[in-house]
Design a protein around this motif. Structure first.
Motif, short mmCIF file in Angstrom:
data_model
loop_
_atom_site.label_atom_id
_atom_site.label_comp_id
_atom_site.label_asym_id
_atom_site.label_seq_id
_atom_site.Cartn_x
_atom_site.Cartn_y
_atom_site.Cartn_z
N LYS A 66 -0.75 -5.13 4.82
CA LYS A 66 -0.22 -3.93 4.18
C LYS A 66 1.10 -4.22 3.47
N THR B 227 0.85 -1.19 0.00
CA THR B 227 0.00 0.00 0.00
C THR B 227 0.88 1.24 0.00
N SER C 146 -5.99 -8.57 5.80
CA SER C 146 -5.76 -7.63 4.68
C SER C 146 -4.41 -6.98 4.92
N ALA D 130 -8.87 -10.22 -1.57
CA ALA D 130 -9.78 -9.58 -0.62
C ALA D 130 -11.18 -9.41 -1.23
N ARG D 131 -11.22 -8.99 -2.47
CA ARG D 131 -12.52 -8.77 -3.14
C ARG D 131 -13.31 -10.06 -3.25
N GLU E 249 -5.50 -7.46 -3.79
CA GLU E 249 -6.82 -6.84 -3.84
C GLU E 249 -7.86 -7.80 -4.39
N GLN F 81 0.09 -5.85 -5.82
CA GLN F 81 -1.08 -5.24 -5.19
C GLN F 81 -2.40 -5.68 -5.83
N PRO F 82 -2.50 -5.73 -7.16
CA PRO F 82 -3.78 -6.18 -7.75
C PRO F 82 -4.14 -7.61 -7.35
#
Length: 422
Positions: free
Chosen positions: A343, A225, A341, A324-325, A321, A317-318
């Motif tokens: 960092k 992040t 989640s 998590a999504r 993400e 990062q994608p």
């Protein structure tokens, strides 16, 4: 960590989960989420490293890197990583490609030679015990098993290991010789140790005068992040607290450059560095300084390391993400799971209802999705709750990762609703 309340309509949800699993099993998937390896695209970021050092073969001090010697490693490389690992360059060693190898060697040397502050070799002690924050790194636990070191699990909190437990165990039993720590973006739950935890580790009384903290700072620069989490300087804090020899710091470029051809680092007090160098001199005439020089030329300086890691972040990062999504989309509101989640780092920890993790992993494998074995996050491979599953999102392509997490969620729903209906 995200959690949701338990849903009431179990029978209908179980029927749907069974159909979803049948559909999943029929897709013929072959997906692997077992280990946190860099993806090929991440390795490509360091492709230029392979053409270095070109025609150059001298270090900044004139050393011919093609020859023997230089057991402490190139000074210019140690300068680059000193700040990142929070170790003065003079107290930092640059070695071969594996920090795990350095941890292994430190254990072997402690068993076979007297460390600074020790009364005897560890091999001459009746028992050797290590504290193991859980969930934790399976390879740390494997080293203890290899050498017959007894392991005692310590629960993790949001600030690091439960320090009340750590302080009590370390103070009451002289057989407790060490603790494993991954202090930043911890493997596998992403925990970052608080300043208070670092201060307590540095200052706590220990019954063993040769107690060592194996400070595996594997993810020192592995941010996911905009927030670059920083942790307190344990080595400095321990010295200020009167325990200068307490800390062994480890790090590497393994998830920065070429995972199998990076550089590993060891940092500690001057006495510990002298001890390790003296022992290492019996097993090696020096590290691969050609590889160290190419890392100096490729990374250039500390800011070069940070810029390089931002390119890694753009690829990673994608994926995190997406995990998590999908977990929120597929498991949110079910009461069947909670997840981290992070960092930074390389892993997501998924917790399922007690008694379900092994069955979820088994069902996933039968559907073509291979996960790290349930229990690997605990000493001896035994999670007493059978609840923790480690997810490694880094290696698969984004589409494959999405398929794997969707399939994993199906397995969690199936096993969870079966347990509720039983």
């Amino acid at each position: 960590m995200t959690t949701e309340p338990i849903h009431a309509d179990t029978a209908g949800l179980l029927a749907r989960a069974r159909q979803d699993y049948q559909d999943l099993a029929g897709r013929g998937l072959s997906l692997d989420l077992t280990r946190g390896k860099p993806a090929p695209e991440q390795l490509d970021l360091s492709e230029d490293l392979l053409s270095l050092p070109g025609g150059r073969h001298t270090a900044a001090d004139g050393t011919d890197v093609r020859n023997y010697g230089g057991l402490q490693g190139l000074p210019e490389l140690r300068e680059i990583f000193a700040g990142l690992l929070q170790v003065p360059a003079a107290q930092l060693l640059a070695a071969g490609n594996s920090s795990l190898e350095l941890m292994h060697d430190c254990l072997v040397h402690a068993l076979l030679s007297v460390m600074p502050g020790a009364k005897a070799r560890w091999a001459d002690e009746e028992r050797i015990v290590f504290l193991c924050p859980v969930p934790g790194y399976d390879r740390h636990f494997a080293l203890c098993e290899r050498f017959g070191i007894e392991m005692v699990a310590v629960p993790m909190t949001a600030d690091g290991p439960d320090m009340d437990t750590v302080e009590r165990l370390a103070a009451e039993d002289p057989a407790v010789k060490g603790i494993w720590c991954v202090p930043k973006y911890s493997n596998p739950d992403g925990t970052c140790y608080s300043d208070a935890t670092v201060a307590r580790l540095a200052a706590m009384p220990t019954a063993a005068p040769d107690f060592r903290i194996f400070w595996d700072n594997a993810y020192a620069a592995h941010h996911l992040t905009d927030e670059r989490v920083e942790i307190a300087d344990l080595l400095g804090a321990a010295a200020e607290a009167g325990h200068p020899d307490r800390v062994f710091v480890f790090g590497s470029t393994s998830k920065m450059t070429a995972a199998g051809a990076g550089v590993a680092f060891f940092g500690s007090s001057p006495a510990n560095v002298k001890w390790l160098l003296a022992n290492n001199a019996k097993r090696s005439i020096g590290p691969d300084k050609v590889n160290q020089l190419r890392h100096v030329m490729f990374l250039r300086d500390a800011e070069g390391v940070r810029a390089h890691m931002e390119r890694h972040r753009a690829l990673l990062q994608p994926k995190f993400e997406a995990v998590a999504r999908i977990l929120q989309q597929e498991l949110g509101g079910t009461g069947l799971a909670k997840w981290t989640s992070p960092k930074g780092g390389y892993f997501v920890t998924l917790e399922v209802p007690d008694g379900c993790a092994k069955e979820v992993v088994r069902r996933a494998a039968e559907a073509g999705i291979v996960l790290t074995p349930a229990g690997a996050t605990h000493p001896y491979g035994k999670d007493p709750r059978d609840a923790v599953i480690r997810i490694a999102p880094s290696y698969p392509g984004l589409k494959e990762l999405e398929q794997a997490i969707e399939g994993l969620a199906v397995c969690v729903r199936l096993v969870g609703y079966e347990r509720q209906a039983a």
